[in-house]
Design an enzyme around this catalytic site. Structure first.
Site, mmCIF file in Angstrom:
data_model
loop_
_atom_site.group_PDB
_atom_site.id
_atom_site.type_symbol
_atom_site.label_atom_id
_atom_site.label_comp_id
_atom_site.label_asym_id
_atom_site.label_seq_id
_atom_site.Cartn_x
_atom_site.Cartn_y
_atom_site.Cartn_z
ATOM 1 N N ARG A 293 0.863 -1.176 0.000
ATOM 2 C CA ARG A 293 0.000 0.000 0.000
ATOM 3 C C ARG A 293 0.904 1.230 0.000
ATOM 4 O O ARG A 293 2.132 1.093 -0.007
ATOM 5 C CB ARG A 293 -0.937 -0.003 1.207
ATOM 6 C CG ARG A 293 -0.206 0.135 2.522
ATOM 7 C CD ARG A 293 -1.178 0.205 3.693
ATOM 8 N NE ARG A 293 -0.472 0.438 4.930
ATOM 9 C CZ ARG A 293 -1.033 0.387 6.130
ATOM 10 N NH1 ARG A 293 -2.314 0.107 6.253
ATOM 11 N NH2 ARG A 293 -0.329 0.616 7.205
ATOM 12 N N ASN B 51 -5.146 7.979 4.414
ATOM 13 C CA ASN B 51 -4.837 7.231 5.631
ATOM 14 C C ASN B 51 -3.379 7.452 5.981
ATOM 15 O O ASN B 51 -2.489 7.172 5.174
ATOM 16 C CB ASN B 51 -5.079 5.730 5.422
ATOM 17 C CG ASN B 51 -5.012 4.955 6.722
ATOM 18 O OD1 ASN B 51 -5.865 5.129 7.600
ATOM 19 N ND2 ASN B 51 -4.000 4.116 6.874
ATOM 20 N N GLU B 52 -3.168 8.010 7.144
ATOM 21 C CA GLU B 52 -1.799 8.140 7.673
ATOM 22 C C GLU B 52 -0.808 8.697 6.645
ATOM 23 O O GLU B 52 0.140 8.023 6.231
ATOM 24 C CB GLU B 52 -1.300 6.786 8.191
ATOM 25 C CG GLU B 52 -2.141 6.246 9.323
ATOM 26 C CD GLU B 52 -1.492 5.065 10.039
ATOM 27 O OE1 GLU B 52 -0.677 4.365 9.418
ATOM 28 O OE2 GLU B 52 -1.803 4.859 11.222
ATOM 29 N N HIS C 131 -3.653 -9.098 12.538
ATOM 30 C CA HIS C 131 -3.876 -7.894 13.345
ATOM 31 C C HIS C 131 -5.186 -8.057 14.093
ATOM 32 O O HIS C 131 -6.168 -8.568 13.556
ATOM 33 C CB HIS C 131 -3.933 -6.664 12.439
ATOM 34 C CG HIS C 131 -3.768 -5.382 13.189
ATOM 35 N ND1 HIS C 131 -4.728 -4.913 14.059
ATOM 36 C CD2 HIS C 131 -2.767 -4.490 13.211
ATOM 37 C CE1 HIS C 131 -4.300 -3.774 14.571
ATOM 38 N NE2 HIS C 131 -3.109 -3.498 14.086
ATOM 39 N N GLU D 64 -7.583 5.227 15.643
ATOM 40 C CA GLU D 64 -7.218 3.808 15.531
ATOM 41 C C GLU D 64 -6.347 3.407 16.701
ATOM 42 O O GLU D 64 -5.406 4.120 17.058
ATOM 43 C CB GLU D 64 -6.355 3.555 14.292
ATOM 44 C CG GLU D 64 -7.052 3.477 12.992
ATOM 45 C CD GLU D 64 -6.049 3.139 11.885
ATOM 46 O OE1 GLU D 64 -5.064 2.426 12.136
ATOM 47 O OE2 GLU D 64 -6.260 3.630 10.774
ATOM 48 N N GLU E 233 -2.145 -7.983 6.862
ATOM 49 C CA GLU E 233 -2.385 -7.805 8.305
ATOM 50 C C GLU E 233 -3.386 -8.834 8.836
ATOM 51 O O GLU E 233 -4.222 -8.530 9.688
ATOM 52 C CB GLU E 233 -2.849 -6.376 8.566
ATOM 53 C CG GLU E 233 -1.732 -5.388 8.270
ATOM 54 C CD GLU E 233 -2.066 -3.938 8.576
ATOM 55 O OE1 GLU E 233 -1.149 -3.190 8.950
ATOM 56 O OE2 GLU E 233 -3.246 -3.555 8.424
HETATM 57 C C1 GLA Z 1 -2.260 1.893 10.867
HETATM 58 C C2 GLA Z 1 -3.083 1.863 9.597
HETATM 59 C C3 GLA Z 1 -3.972 0.671 9.529
HETATM 60 C C4 GLA Z 1 -3.256 -0.579 9.971
HETATM 61 C C5 GLA Z 1 -2.710 -0.371 11.351
HETATM 62 C C6 GLA Z 1 -1.983 -1.587 11.863
HETATM 63 O O1 GLA Z 1 -2.864 2.542 11.882
HETATM 64 O O2 GLA Z 1 -3.836 3.017 9.412
HETATM 65 O O3 GLA Z 1 -4.413 0.541 8.191
HETATM 66 O O4 GLA Z 1 -2.224 -0.860 9.083
HETATM 67 O O5 GLA Z 1 -1.791 0.681 11.327
HETATM 68 O O6 GLA Z 1 -1.560 -1.407 13.179
#
Ligand code: GLA
Length: 640
Positions: free
Chosen positions: A112, A150-151, A356, A305, A353
């Protein structure tokens, strides 16, 4: 600051990826969300290839059905623009939009975040998909919040990035003379005589120029911000009543100045994943939450998150013990989060993941984690009334992204991890039972004590503000490397720490780093020695402490406790019992230890309805949130 539209009470939910599941699972999801009290989910974060499987060809049908189901079930949606993960067709069609590392390697599709934020094709594709989502869902009843991207954090060193970097530098410096001066480019024959000679820092023979490294980070923060703002503006035009945010990721690799970005979001949102398995996880949680509050200007923010259970640590994944997810969530809420959101709702069947953790684990709802999720939903639903009550903190710790970046440049006397330095100060005060704000030096400073841990870069203005703060009666603790360089990273001459010598009453002639840690040769110039490596100096109406050596955690806690008490701040408390006081007499008390503890407190526990008169008993792992009783509120009002 604006709140998710139509969400009543604290936000509770997490990333929901219906594109990974069949429709019968969606219906079960909504029912399980309802049972857990979930009221907000992030949808579509990584769904670009399902929403636009071919360029310009959209498949919104599935998302229509998901949003309708959620709306019918009373769950609101933070609708994401999926731009953190361009689809495979995009990477094939626009290879120049793939990111290039500093060593020249162009990365390929397969994970990604594989794009260059300066590439025109990427930016155009982002605008198109964000615009298409805005047009389709502007009026949807589930839409509560836009979750852009995202991030943000992915870096690129390609020629698109180079062109944009030059543009940024021209604006910043006006001319090459100023840039050459800021970068001290006379060193090693790096003087630039034309803008075209300047590139992003790329693989080179030996140590790179620290000014160039620092400015590239600053530039990239602005470049990513402009990518965000571009999407934000078109979403805002389509839905002026829906707030917009993006979720911050925090880490040494992230070239984002979150404090600056905070001015551009309607709601500060952070992702936070403690990596420590022991009590350090609680300290990290409090730190992340205090940082988010600082970026939000003291206003509420949102934990977007965190992990419900298994979290990644450097060696292996680590499981959260029963009750810990709730305590961490309450710590965030205590420190200003307007809820608790998780990554993720349902654990996936595959993908990178796949292990996760999730609120609905692989085991399904008949599981400890889902049951705890239901309990958390109940807790959060009872805490709406505390929302907005200010956090009481009379100690501030400075946080400066640029100092972090500058200290990462190779060629320092020893490696100093800025974030670890700030966390050590925060941890020492957390252990001493002192709630702290993290601040930028441009923020107002009503605090009694200001701690500057390794605040390497100080402009003349920032140094003047610190001087005025102490002269006016403030108490200061500065640690080694604070104020050593100006805002460009140029060393201030005449003895360290150049910008603060007069306030601290010291003059450092030499750094003496060794395998045992940081140490300095300090000459007293008005200050007196309190203990090895620590001096104190009266300056105007205030006091300035200097810590010139790396102290262990215990000694650091002692020094900061003494400094806090000297500033009139109460310090103390039960180790491992986190107490956060909110305006109006609210008290959050979280027992992170495996033993029962008692603390002095009064009020009514909103989670249980039990009245507490004088002493709160917290069994191992227990928590309480005390609402002030009317007579307590009156007494507080009289005292004020
Ligand atoms: C980040 C991302 C998520 C996921 C988590 C895993 O916060 O935004 O998509 O990858 O990490 O901890």
């Amino acid at each position: 600051m604006r709140w998710p539209k139509g969400v009543s009470g604290l936000c509770y939910g997490g990333d929901y990826n219906p594109e990974q599941w069949f429709e019968d699972v969606w219906r079960e999801d909504v029912e399980l969300m309802r049972r857990a009290g979930v009221n907000l989910v992030n949808v579509g974060v990584f769904a670009w290839s399902r929403l636009e499987p071919e360029e310009g060809h959209y498949t919104f049908g599935w998302l229509d059905r998901v949003l309708d189901l959620l709306a019918d079930g009373g769950v609101k949606v933070a609708l994401a623009t999926p731009t953190a993960s361009p689809p495979p067709w995009f990477s094939l069609a626009y290879p120049d939009a793939l990111p290039v590392r500093g060593d020249g390697t162009r990365l390929l599709h397969g994970s990604r975040d594989t794009y260059c934020a300066s590439a025109p094709a990427y930016r155009a594709a982002c605008r198109r998909i964000a615009g298409a989502l805005a047009e389709r869902y502007a009026g949807h009843p589930a839409l509560a919040l836009w979750h852009v991207h995202n991030e943000y954090g992915t870096v690129c060193h390609c020629d698109h990035a180079a062109a944009a970097f030059r543009g940024w530098l021209r604006k910043e410096y006006g001319g090459l003379d100023a840039l050459n001066d800021a970068w001290v480019s006379a060193f090693w024959s790096q003087h630039y005589s034309a803008w075209e000679q300047i590139f992003p820092p790329r693989a080179t023979q030996y140590l790179p120029n620290p000014g160039q490294l620092l400015d590239f980070r600053r530039f990239w923060s602005d470049e990513l911000l402009s990518a965000y703002v571009e999407q934000r503006d078109l979403l805002r035009e389509a839905t002026p009543d829906v707030p917009i945010t993006t979720n911050y990721v925090i880490g040494g690799w992230v070239p984002v100045d979150h404090a600056r970005w905070a001015r551009e979001v309607d709601l500060v949102a952070i992702d936070h994943y403690p990596t420590d398995a022991g009590l350090g996880a609680e300290e990290q949680t409090a730190f992340g939450a205090d940082l988010a509050r600082s970026w939000a200007g003291g206003k509420p923010w949102l934990l977007m998150e965190t992990a419900p259970n298994l979290v990644y640590t450097p060696e292996r994944m680590h499981a959260k013990e029963p009750g810990r997810m709730i305590r961490h969530s309450l710590s965030h809420v205590a420190r200003g989060s307007r809820g608790a959101m998780f990554f993720q709702w349902r654990a996936p069947r595959g993908g990178a993941e796949r292990y996760h953790s999730a609120l609905v684990p692989h085991a399904g709802p008949d599981s400890r984690v889902y049951r705890e999720a239901v309990r958390l939903g109940d807790c959060l639903s009872r805490l709406t009334e505390v929302d907005g009550a200010p956090i009481e903190a009379s100690v501030a710790i400075a946080w400066d992204a640029a100092s972090w970046w500058a200290l990462q440049a190779p060629g320092m006397p020893m490696e100093v991890d800025y974030a670890a330095e700030v966390q050590a100060a925060h941890r020492a005060l957390w252990r001493a039972g002192v709630t702290t704000d993290l601040v930028a030096l441009t923020d107002p400073l009503p605090h009694r004590l200001l701690v500057l841990p390794a605040h390497y870069l100080l402009s003349d203005d920032a140094a003047a503000a610190i001087r005025a703060y102490v002269a006016g009666g403030g108490h200061l603790v500065a640690t080694y490397l604070s104020g050593v360089a100006d805002e460009h990273g140029r060393i201030r001459l005449g003895g360290y720490p150049g910008a603060l010598r007069d306030v601290l009453g010291v003059r450092v002639e030499e750094f003496q780093p060794s395998p045992d840690g940081w140490a300095e040769l300090v000459r007293l110039a008005g200050a007196s020695q309190v203990r090895p490596g620590v001096t104190r100096h009266g300056y105007g109406a205030g006091v300035a402490w200097y810590i010139s050596a790396r102290l262990d955690d215990g000694a650091y806690q002692d020094v900061l406790t003494e400094a806090a008490r000297g500033a009139g701040v109460a310090a103390g408390g039960v180790p491992g019992v986190e107490v956060v006081r909110r305006g109006g007499g609210w008290v959050f008390a979280l027992n992170h230890t495996d033993q029962a503890h008692e603390i002095p407190a009064e009020g009514v526990d909103v989670l249980t309805g039990v009245a507490v008169t004088g002493v709160l008993t917290l069994p191992a792992g227990a928590y309480a949130v005390l609402r002030p009783t009317p007579d307590l509120a009156e007494r507080r009002a009289e005292r004020a």
